[in-house]
Design an enzyme around this catalytic site. Structure first.
Site, PDB file in Angstrom:
ATOM      1  N   ARG A 225     -77.799 -18.185  -2.012  1.00 50.79           N
ATOM      2  CA  ARG A 225     -78.500 -17.259  -2.895  1.00 50.79           C
ATOM      3  C   ARG A 225     -79.961 -17.150  -2.469  1.00 50.79           C
ATOM      4  O   ARG A 225     -80.563 -18.150  -2.041  1.00 50.79           O
ATOM      5  CB  ARG A 225     -78.452 -17.759  -4.351  1.00 50.79           C
ATOM      6  CG  ARG A 225     -77.094 -17.602  -5.022  1.00 50.79           C
ATOM      7  CD  ARG A 225     -76.747 -16.139  -5.294  1.00 50.79           C
ATOM      8  NE  ARG A 225     -75.465 -15.982  -5.967  1.00 50.79           N
ATOM      9  CZ  ARG A 225     -74.303 -15.689  -5.373  1.00 50.79           C
ATOM     10  NH1 ARG A 225     -74.259 -15.520  -4.059  1.00 50.79           N
ATOM     11  NH2 ARG A 225     -73.209 -15.546  -6.075  1.00 50.79           N
ATOM     12  N   HIS A 273     -76.116  -9.155   2.250  1.00 49.49           N
ATOM     13  CA  HIS A 273     -75.178  -9.910   1.408  1.00 49.49           C
ATOM     14  C   HIS A 273     -73.730  -9.542   1.785  1.00 49.49           C
ATOM     15  O   HIS A 273     -72.911  -9.205   0.925  1.00 49.49           O
ATOM     16  CB  HIS A 273     -75.433  -9.633  -0.079  1.00 49.49           C
ATOM     17  CG  HIS A 273     -74.903 -10.724  -0.985  1.00 49.49           C
ATOM     18  ND1 HIS A 273     -75.531 -11.120  -2.135  1.00 49.49           N
ATOM     19  CD2 HIS A 273     -73.796 -11.495  -0.898  1.00 49.49           C
ATOM     20  CE1 HIS A 273     -74.834 -12.080  -2.722  1.00 49.49           C
ATOM     21  NE2 HIS A 273     -73.769 -12.325  -1.980  1.00 49.49           N
TER      22      HIS A 273
HETATM   23  C1  OXD Z   1     -70.059 -14.613  -4.179  1.00 46.49           C
HETATM   24  C2  OXD Z   1     -70.911 -13.714  -3.402  1.00 46.49           C
HETATM   25  O1  OXD Z   1     -70.572 -15.516  -4.829  1.00 46.49           O
HETATM   26  O2  OXD Z   1     -70.403 -12.703  -2.907  1.00 46.49           O
HETATM   27  O3  OXD Z   1     -68.845 -14.447  -4.145  1.00 46.49           O
HETATM   28  O4  OXD Z   1     -72.096 -13.976  -3.237  1.00 46.49           O
END
Ligand code: OXD
Length: 310
Positions: A225, A273
């Protein structure tokens, strides 16, 4: 028992329904907000909660997340704490994450950013190639994803390290645990891969102090994250050259604002992402199994421990 799907796309474009129906032909699927009788809606499949949904569906008994990380759901004050929450463990997402990690680790190990710059500048210069046994590759977070990544990195012969909150033992991996194990783990890690869940304890964990504890010339791969990283501290470590490069898939704000320095930093490699995407075909078995467990009163698979935060 109906499963409510919160779909960002139009229901006719829903990617989940065919996969769920293949495994459970009589599944009762409804789409938020057209759920029909709210009393039938007992489970919801979602990534983010729409406004007013939990008030409108008082019979809900469980939340099935469509992602592996549930920090955003746990942070959301609109999501009732009484509802059990299952995170997704999707085998193809795990495999994609390991592909991404192997790609970035090899990219840094084989000095690809340096050779890419040389190609741009038409420079023909060969650099010595460190032996993988001398390259410490450290994975922070030894859950499903971390263990799979380490197993896939093993054949390359890197010096593998792992760090987790509580002690783990993994074959061929030097394991460290807890706050007391972190400095030694970092000191022996030339390429740091972050896979820890985002919790109150791990938010801002990748700060100036942590980065300074890595050997000079280390690399960071962040595919957990964005909120794990203090952006200004990462930029300072890259600018000073203490950190030789960072591969970033996740950001504090997504999409990353166009004026953010990461976009054009010469030592940053970015992806939007996209390291590991949920695949409904391989994720559907867990959803169907959890529906069966819910109706049979059995504990859900991959149930999140709210106190722990993952
Ligand atoms: C997840 C993401 O947590 O895509 O699945 O970040």
């Amino acid at each position: 028992m109906a499963l409510v799907i919160v779909s960002r796309a139009h229901p006719s474009a829903d990617v989940w329904a065919p996969e769920l129906r293949r495994l459970m032909p009589d599944i009762d699927i409804r789409y938020w907000p057209d759920v029909g009788d709210p009393a039938a809606a007992e489970a919801v499949l979602m990534w983010q909660a729409p406004d007013g949904m939990f008030e409108a569906l008082p019979a809900l008994k469980a939340i099935f997340a469509t992602g592996a990380g549930v920090d955003a759901i746990l942070r959301d004050a609109r999501v009732p704490h009484r509802l059990p929450l299952a995170r997704l463990v999707d085998p193809s997402m795990t495999a994609e994450m390991s592909e991404y990690i192997v790609m970035q680790v090899l990219r840094f190990h084989r000095q690809e950013p340096l050779y890419a710059r040389q190609q741009r500048d038409k420079v023909w210069e060969v650099h010595g190639q460190p032996n993988p046994h001398t390259r410490g590759v450290g994975v922070m977070g030894l859950g499903e994803l971390g263990r799979d990544a380490l197993a896939k990195l093993a054949p390359f012969g890197f010096a593998l390290r792992g760090w987790s909150r509580t002690k783990r033992t993994l074959p061929g991996v030097e394991c460290f645990a807890g706050a007391e194990g972190l400095p030694a783990f970092l000191a022996r890690t030339d390429i740091l891969v972050n896979l820890v869940p985002l919790t109150a304890e791990t938010e801002d964990m990748i700060d100036a102090k942590l980065l300074a504890a890595l050997p000079a010339g280390a690399f960071l791969v962040n595919c957990a994250r964005g909120r794990h990283v203090v952006d200004a501290d990462l930029l300072a470590a890259l600018d000073s050259g203490h950190l030789a490069g960072a591969a970033l898939d996740v950001f504090r704000e997504e999409p990353l604002p166009v004026d953010h320095p990461f976009w054009s930093h010469p030592r940053v490699i970015m992806t939007p992402h996209s390291a590991a995407l949920t695949n409904p075909a391989t994720a559907a078995p867990q959803i169907v199994e959890n529906l069966r467990r819910l109706s049979g009163g059995m504990p859900l698979l991959n149930l999140v421990d709210r106190a722990r935060g993952y």
